[in-house]
Design a protein around this motif. Structure first.
Motif, mmCIF file in Angstrom:
data_model
loop_
_atom_site.group_PDB
_atom_site.id
_atom_site.type_symbol
_atom_site.label_atom_id
_atom_site.label_comp_id
_atom_site.label_asym_id
_atom_site.label_seq_id
_atom_site.Cartn_x
_atom_site.Cartn_y
_atom_site.Cartn_z
ATOM 1 N N GLU A 15 10.565 6.859 3.464
ATOM 2 C CA GLU A 15 11.317 6.414 4.650
ATOM 3 C C GLU A 15 10.696 5.150 5.233
ATOM 4 O OE1 GLU A 15 11.836 9.406 7.687
ATOM 5 O OE2 GLU A 15 12.358 10.916 6.184
ATOM 6 N N ALA A 16 9.384 5.132 5.331
ATOM 7 C CA ALA A 16 8.698 3.963 5.877
ATOM 8 C C ALA A 16 8.892 2.743 4.977
ATOM 9 C CB ALA A 16 7.213 4.260 6.054
ATOM 10 N N ILE A 17 8.855 2.958 3.676
ATOM 11 C CA ILE A 17 9.090 1.863 2.729
ATOM 12 C C ILE A 17 10.504 1.315 2.917
ATOM 13 C CG2 ILE A 17 9.422 1.301 0.274
ATOM 14 C CD1 ILE A 17 7.111 3.355 -0.280
ATOM 15 N N ASP A 18 11.469 2.217 2.989
ATOM 16 C CA ASP A 18 12.860 1.796 3.145
ATOM 17 C C ASP A 18 13.072 1.049 4.456
ATOM 18 O OD1 ASP A 18 13.330 3.027 0.710
ATOM 19 O OD2 ASP A 18 14.259 4.820 1.599
ATOM 20 N N LYS A 19 12.496 1.578 5.552
ATOM 21 C CA LYS A 19 12.639 0.915 6.858
ATOM 22 C C LYS A 19 11.960 -0.448 6.864
ATOM 23 C CE LYS A 19 13.073 5.008 9.751
ATOM 24 N NZ LYS A 19 12.434 5.847 10.783
ATOM 25 N N THR A 20 10.780 -0.501 6.274
ATOM 26 C CA THR A 20 10.045 -1.771 6.233
ATOM 27 C C THR A 20 10.788 -2.783 5.377
ATOM 28 O OG1 THR A 20 7.961 -0.603 6.534
ATOM 29 C CG2 THR A 20 7.819 -2.849 5.691
ATOM 30 N N ALA A 78 0.838 -1.202 0.000
ATOM 31 C CA ALA A 78 0.000 0.000 0.000
ATOM 32 C C ALA A 78 0.872 1.251 0.000
ATOM 33 C CB ALA A 78 -0.931 -0.002 1.211
ATOM 34 N N MET A 79 1.943 1.217 0.785
ATOM 35 C CA MET A 79 2.846 2.375 0.812
ATOM 36 C C MET A 79 3.508 2.577 -0.546
ATOM 37 S SD MET A 79 4.627 2.337 4.582
ATOM 38 C CE MET A 79 5.248 0.669 4.524
ATOM 39 N N LYS A 80 3.882 1.491 -1.202
ATOM 40 C CA LYS A 80 4.525 1.600 -2.509
ATOM 41 C C LYS A 80 3.564 2.144 -3.568
ATOM 42 C CE LYS A 80 8.134 -1.875 -1.997
ATOM 43 N NZ LYS A 80 8.626 -3.187 -2.454
ATOM 44 N N LYS A 81 2.274 1.912 -3.385
ATOM 45 C CA LYS A 81 1.296 2.475 -4.318
ATOM 46 C C LYS A 81 1.047 3.959 -4.030
ATOM 47 C CE LYS A 81 -2.280 -0.187 -5.602
ATOM 48 N NZ LYS A 81 -3.470 -1.058 -5.420
ATOM 49 N N LEU A 82 1.035 4.326 -2.755
ATOM 50 C CA LEU A 82 0.739 5.706 -2.381
ATOM 51 C C LEU A 82 1.907 6.658 -2.592
ATOM 52 C CD1 LEU A 82 -1.315 5.274 0.913
ATOM 53 C CD2 LEU A 82 -2.123 6.120 -1.284
ATOM 54 N N GLN A 83 3.118 6.190 -2.361
ATOM 55 C CA GLN A 83 4.275 7.083 -2.413
ATOM 56 C C GLN A 83 4.418 7.781 -3.763
ATOM 57 O OE1 GLN A 83 7.397 7.269 -3.999
ATOM 58 N NE2 GLN A 83 8.059 8.957 -2.677
ATOM 59 N N PRO A 84 4.332 7.071 -4.894
ATOM 60 C CA PRO A 84 4.454 7.793 -6.177
ATOM 61 C C PRO A 84 3.298 8.768 -6.422
ATOM 62 C CG PRO A 84 4.544 5.400 -6.524
ATOM 63 C CD PRO A 84 4.281 5.635 -5.084
ATOM 64 N N GLN A 85 2.133 8.446 -5.893
ATOM 65 C CA GLN A 85 0.998 9.360 -6.060
ATOM 66 C C GLN A 85 1.256 10.667 -5.317
ATOM 67 O OE1 GLN A 85 -2.382 7.084 -4.728
ATOM 68 N NE2 GLN A 85 -2.426 5.824 -6.572
ATOM 69 N N TRP A 86 1.761 10.557 -4.085
ATOM 70 C CA TRP A 86 2.071 11.761 -3.320
ATOM 71 C C TRP A 86 3.231 12.527 -3.956
ATOM 72 C CZ3 TRP A 86 -0.501 14.514 0.090
ATOM 73 C CH2 TRP A 86 -1.602 13.919 0.701
ATOM 74 N N GLN A 87 4.206 11.806 -4.498
ATOM 75 C CA GLN A 87 5.324 12.475 -5.171
ATOM 76 C C GLN A 87 4.826 13.203 -6.414
ATOM 77 O OE1 GLN A 87 8.551 12.739 -3.953
ATOM 78 N NE2 GLN A 87 8.494 14.334 -5.519
ATOM 79 N N SER A 88 3.890 12.595 -7.119
ATOM 80 C CA SER A 88 3.302 13.227 -8.301
ATOM 81 C C SER A 88 2.545 14.501 -7.924
ATOM 82 C CB SER A 88 2.367 12.238 -8.999
ATOM 83 O OG SER A 88 1.695 12.863 -10.067
#
Length: 170
Positions: free
Chosen positions: A150-155, A79-89
Motif C-alpha cells: 500500500e505504501a509503495i502504491d501510494k508513494t 527500500a520498500m520495494k526491496k522489503l515487500q517481496p521479502q515479507w511476502q516470501s
C-alpha cells in the motif's frame, strides 16, 4: 596452643561457629551504626546508578518520541520495494508451514493403550499451539507485506502526481 584446662588459646584460630572477632553474634551499637551508614551509602550509590540508567533510557525514549511526533515516518520507495517481496516470501513460507503443520494432528497414536492415548493428546495440544503461533506470525507477515505494498502504491502515485504537476508547470 593448649592451655591447662584443655581450651585453645586466643592465638589459635577459633571454630567456624564463632566469629573471628569473638563477638559471638552480638553487634555493638557503634558497629551497627557504622554498618547502617555503609548500607545507606551503598544504597545511595546503587540508586544513583539506577537513576543514571533511567535518565539515559528516558533520554533515548524522548528522542524516539520526538522523531515520531515531529513529522512522521519516511521510508524511501526503493527500500520498500526491496522489503515487500521479502515479507511476502516470509508470509508464503509460513502459509506452507501451516499446511504442513495441519498434518500433525492426523498422526495416529503409537499403540492402543492409555499411555499412548495420553501421548497423542499431548502431541495434539503441542500441534495446536504450534499452528496457533504460525497463524499469528503469518497474519503479521501478510499484514506487513500488504501495508508495504500500500505504501509503495501510494508513494508511486504521489510521485507520478508530482511528476505530472512539474510537467504542466514547464
Amino acid at each position: 596452643m593448649i592451655v591447662g584446662n584443655g581450651q585453645s588459646s586466643s592465638s589459635e584460630s577459633s571454630s567456624s561457629s564463632n566469629p573471628a572477632d569473638g563477638r559471638a553474634g552480638y553487634v555493638d551499637p557503634e558497629e551497627q551504626a557504622l554498618r547502617d551508614r555503609q548500607d545507606e551509602q551503598f544504597g545511595e550509590a546503587m540508586n544513583m546508578n539506577g537513576v543514571h540508567v533511567y535518565q539515559r533510557r528516558a533520554a533515548e525514549d524522548a528522542k524516539v518520541n520526538a522523531a515520531a511526533a515531529g513529522g512522521g515516518f519516511h521510508m524511501d520507495i526503493d527500500a520498500m520495494k526491496k522489503l515487500q517481496p521479502q515479507w511476502q516470501s516470509i508470509a508464503d513460507k509460513l502459509s506452507d508451514m501451516i499446511a504442513a503443520g495441519g498434518q500433525l494432528r492426523v498422526v495416529p497414536p503409537p499403540a492402543e493403550d492409555p499411555a499412548s492415548s495420553m501421548q497423542k493428546k499431548a502431541a495434539d495440544m503441542h500441534a495446536d499451539a504450534y499452528l496457533k503461533s504460525l497463524r499469528q506470525q503469518y497474519e503479521y507477515a501478510k499484514g506487513y507485506a500488504s501495508k508495504l505494498q500500500e505504501a509503495i502504491d501510494k508513494t508511486a502515485a504521489q510521485d507520478q502526481a508530482n511528476t505530472d504537476s512539474l510537467r504542466k508547470q514547464g
